[in-house]
Design an enzyme around this catalytic site. Structure first.
Site, short mmCIF file in Angstrom:
data_model
loop_
_atom_site.label_atom_id
_atom_site.label_comp_id
_atom_site.label_asym_id
_atom_site.label_seq_id
_atom_site.Cartn_x
_atom_site.Cartn_y
_atom_site.Cartn_z
N SER A 139 -48.19 -3.14 14.31
CA SER A 139 -48.04 -1.89 14.37
C SER A 139 -46.68 -1.43 13.75
O SER A 139 -45.71 -2.64 13.82
CB SER A 139 -48.20 -0.95 15.81
OG SER A 139 -47.37 -1.66 16.76
N GLU B 45 -43.26 1.31 13.17
CA GLU B 45 -42.57 2.63 13.58
C GLU B 45 -41.77 3.28 12.58
O GLU B 45 -41.19 2.38 11.74
CB GLU B 45 -41.59 2.31 14.77
CG GLU B 45 -40.87 3.48 15.26
CD GLU B 45 -40.21 3.06 16.55
OE1 GLU B 45 -40.92 2.42 17.44
OE2 GLU B 45 -39.02 3.43 16.60
N ALA C 109 -33.31 12.49 19.29
CA ALA C 109 -32.75 12.53 20.45
C ALA C 109 -32.84 14.14 20.81
O ALA C 109 -32.37 14.83 19.75
CB ALA C 109 -31.10 11.95 20.03
N ARG D 24 -38.69 8.94 28.41
CA ARG D 24 -38.07 9.90 29.16
C ARG D 24 -36.84 10.48 28.00
O ARG D 24 -36.57 11.71 28.29
CB ARG D 24 -36.99 9.38 30.20
CG ARG D 24 -35.91 10.19 30.94
CD ARG D 24 -34.85 9.56 31.62
NE ARG D 24 -33.99 8.86 30.65
CZ ARG D 24 -32.74 8.40 31.23
NH1 ARG D 24 -32.31 8.33 32.51
NH2 ARG D 24 -31.88 7.88 29.93
N ASP E 103 -32.85 9.82 25.85
CA ASP E 103 -31.45 9.56 26.11
C ASP E 103 -31.04 10.97 26.59
O ASP E 103 -31.55 12.02 26.21
CB ASP E 103 -30.73 9.07 24.65
CG ASP E 103 -31.04 7.61 24.50
OD1 ASP E 103 -31.07 6.81 25.37
OD2 ASP E 103 -31.18 7.10 23.11
N PHE F 25 -25.71 -0.28 17.03
CA PHE F 25 -26.80 0.41 17.48
C PHE F 25 -27.61 -0.28 18.54
O PHE F 25 -27.82 0.33 19.75
CB PHE F 25 -27.83 0.70 16.31
CG PHE F 25 -29.03 1.57 16.73
CD1 PHE F 25 -29.19 2.72 17.13
CD2 PHE F 25 -30.14 0.83 16.78
CE1 PHE F 25 -30.22 3.32 17.62
CE2 PHE F 25 -31.43 1.37 16.90
CZ PHE F 25 -31.24 2.77 17.63
N HIS G 296 -44.63 -5.06 17.26
CA HIS G 296 -44.47 -3.71 16.89
C HIS G 296 -43.14 -3.76 16.07
O HIS G 296 -42.14 -4.35 16.40
CB HIS G 296 -44.35 -2.65 18.12
CG HIS G 296 -43.98 -1.33 17.61
ND1 HIS G 296 -44.84 -0.43 17.36
CD2 HIS G 296 -42.64 -0.73 17.87
CE1 HIS G 296 -44.24 0.92 17.10
NE2 HIS G 296 -43.00 0.61 17.26
#
Ligand code: FAD
Length: 304
Positions: free
Chosen positions: A21, A23, A57, A113, A115, A226, A276
């Site tokens: 997969s 992203e 974000a 959830r 950041d 990062f 992924h």
């Protein structure tokens, strides 16, 4: 370098094709949009199980994530998964986003959830009318739309806010109990960390696929900053491989492909059957790595 005569490649070729997969992140400008589209066009023939689009974000890309997903649905045969976080929105707003996705044909959400709005390292506070946690969000989606598949995150090195790995696995368990059927890991570079984590997760009675998140390091310096902030250890052997290459993008690219290809080949050899890829909206490295995994474009495979 990978030794091309090493048995690892033959072993993989003999195995079932791994599921893959990809992203992507939603583009900000027209040029980035064209670039993303070139990437999607190049990677689509590899027949991924799904492609996911991140959610900026604080919900900053809400509309752009939606329009990217809508374009994937209308112009390709790919199955898109929309990332969604609990940050900065009331339950009603989040529910509305999910319903809009469902209306256009999306059947897969990556529920997070998110950041803290102040950035990684600041204190997270829940929206007063919002979903309280990722598990709460998973339950909210599944309660309203049983036919939407929900994937979640997993952290082989624990989430930076987590006191320890067991507490982190408790959170994963809550997400699975709420209806999540796949977890995608935060990027990691040491495969042993993944396998140790997997043992603990299985011992805890969690049986969903824990799909390794693989990040080819297009720009090592940037990526290191990062991922380190997100809690990923960058081993010294990895840093050494990129030493002296700050001004040599071409060699950096070859090294990045070699490193990531080695990682996935070793994972595949130990039985991992799904990957992924964090593509950073670039096709070249991911395409190469998939090729080395034995994955060929659809048409070529069918004709063979
Ligand atoms: P959870 O799995 O819910 O929690 C992770 C850990 O955080 C818990 O184990 C716990 O230790 C701690 N924690 C959670 N809630 C609390 C609390 N209330 N109090 C104390 N500790 C708590 N971010 C985006 O903004 N957009 C994206 O599209 C996106 N996609 C991602 C995709 C993947 C595969 C991964 C791994 C991460 C992604 N992230 C994304 C990053 C993610 O939002 C952050 O890591 C965030 O800090 C945690 O969200 P989560 O759902 O992973 O957390």
């Amino acid at each position: 370098m990978i030794d091309p005569s090493a048995p690892v490649h033959d072993d993989i070729a003999a195995q079932r094709r791994p599921a893959i997969s990809f992203e992507f992140f939603p583009p900000k400008t027209e040029e980035m949009e064209r670039n993303l589209w070139n990437t999607v066009t190049r990677l689509a023939p590899l027949d991924p199980s799904f492609v996911s689009v991140t959610y900026g974000a604080g919900g900053s890309t809400r509309e752009r994530t939606h329009s990217t997903i809508a374009r994937i649905l209308s112009e390709t045969e790919l199955r898109p998964a929309a990332h969604l976080t609990c940050v900065g929105a009331a339950r009603g707003e989040i529910d509305e986003i999910v319903s809009r996705y469902r209306d256009i044909g999306v059947r897969h959400i990556v529920a997070l959830r998110g950041d803290p709005p102040g950035g990684i390292g600041t204190v997270y506070s829940t929206h007063p009318e919002g979903y309280r946690s990722s598990a709460d969000l998973v339950a909210g989606i599944k309660r309203r739309h049983g036919d939407i598949e929900v994937s979640v995150s997993a952290y082989p090195e624990k989430h930076p806010e987590s006191p320890d790995i067991d507490a982190d696995i408790d959170v994963l368990k809550a997400k699975v109990d709420a209806g999540a059927t796949r977890a995608i890991t935060q990027v990691f570079f040491d495969n042993d960390l993944y396998f140790r984590y997997l043992d603990r997760v299985r011992a805890r009675g969690i049986n969903i696929p824990i799909v390794p998140g693989i990040m080819p390091m297009h720009n090592f310096r940037q990526a290191r900053n990062f991922v380190t902030r997100a809690g990923t250890t960058v081993p010294s052997w990895l840093a050494e491989k990129f030493e002296g290459l700050d001004d040599d993008a071409e060699t950096r690219k070859l090294v990045a492909a070699t490193v990531a290809a080695g990682q996935v080949q070793k994972l595949a050899k130990r039985g991992v059957d799904a990957f992924h890829f964090y593509t950073m909206n670039r096709a070249d490295l991911v395409f190469t790595i998939c090729h080395l995994l034995g994955i060929r474009p659809d048409a070529a495979r069918k004709a063979a």
